[in-house]
Design a protein around this motif. Structure first.
Motif, PDB file in Angstrom:
ATOM      1  N   LEU A 146       0.819  -1.208   0.000  1.00 48.60           N
ATOM      2  CA  LEU A 146       0.000   0.000   0.000  1.00 48.60           C
ATOM      3  C   LEU A 146       0.855   1.261   0.000  1.00 48.60           C
ATOM      4  O   LEU A 146       0.548   2.213  -0.722  1.00 48.60           O
ATOM      5  CB  LEU A 146      -0.958  -0.004   1.198  1.00 48.60           C
ATOM      6  N   ALA A 147       1.926   1.286   0.770  1.00 51.73           N
ATOM      7  CA  ALA A 147       2.786   2.476   0.810  1.00 51.73           C
ATOM      8  C   ALA A 147       3.366   2.777  -0.568  1.00 51.73           C
ATOM      9  O   ALA A 147       3.465   3.942  -0.970  1.00 51.73           O
ATOM     10  CB  ALA A 147       3.905   2.281   1.833  1.00 51.73           C
ATOM     11  N   SER A 152      -1.741   9.608   2.938  1.00 53.31           N
ATOM     12  CA  SER A 152      -2.409   8.639   3.806  1.00 53.31           C
ATOM     13  C   SER A 152      -3.631   9.245   4.470  1.00 53.31           C
ATOM     14  O   SER A 152      -4.656   8.580   4.624  1.00 53.31           O
ATOM     15  CB  SER A 152      -1.437   8.129   4.882  1.00 53.31           C
ATOM     16  N   LYS A 205      -0.327  -0.251   6.278  1.00 50.53           N
ATOM     17  CA  LYS A 205       0.786   0.022   5.361  1.00 50.53           C
ATOM     18  C   LYS A 205       2.048  -0.725   5.774  1.00 50.53           C
ATOM     19  O   LYS A 205       2.826  -1.152   4.934  1.00 50.53           O
ATOM     20  CB  LYS A 205       1.085   1.522   5.305  1.00 50.53           C
TER      21      LYS A 205
END
Length: 72
Positions: free
Chosen positions: A7-8, A18, A36
């Protein structure tokens, strides 16, 4: 290794904050941070769906299976 959370990487590639994603999917920034980092035991499908909708990606872009060495 099992399931790796990318995800990051996806957030960075799309230049998404975020904070904005957390607000859209309705979770705290702290919980998104844990996700994340891969420090969660699971993710609800509706949360994954919201992430994919916001980022216009597929679940496989966010979650990747990496087999353990020697594992079958």
């Amino acid at each position: 290794m099992g399931i790796k959370v990318n995800l990051a990487v996806v957030l960075a590639q799309q230049n998404v904050k975020s904070k904005d994603l957390a607000e859209y999917i309705g979770i705290t920034e702290a919980n998104l941070s844990l996700l994340k980092q891969g420090k969660v035991k699971g993710i609800r499908f509706d949360t994954l769906e919201a992430i994919c909708r916001y980022l216009q990606c597929q679940p496989g872009d966010v979650l990747v299976f990496e087999p353990d060495d020697g594992a079958r």
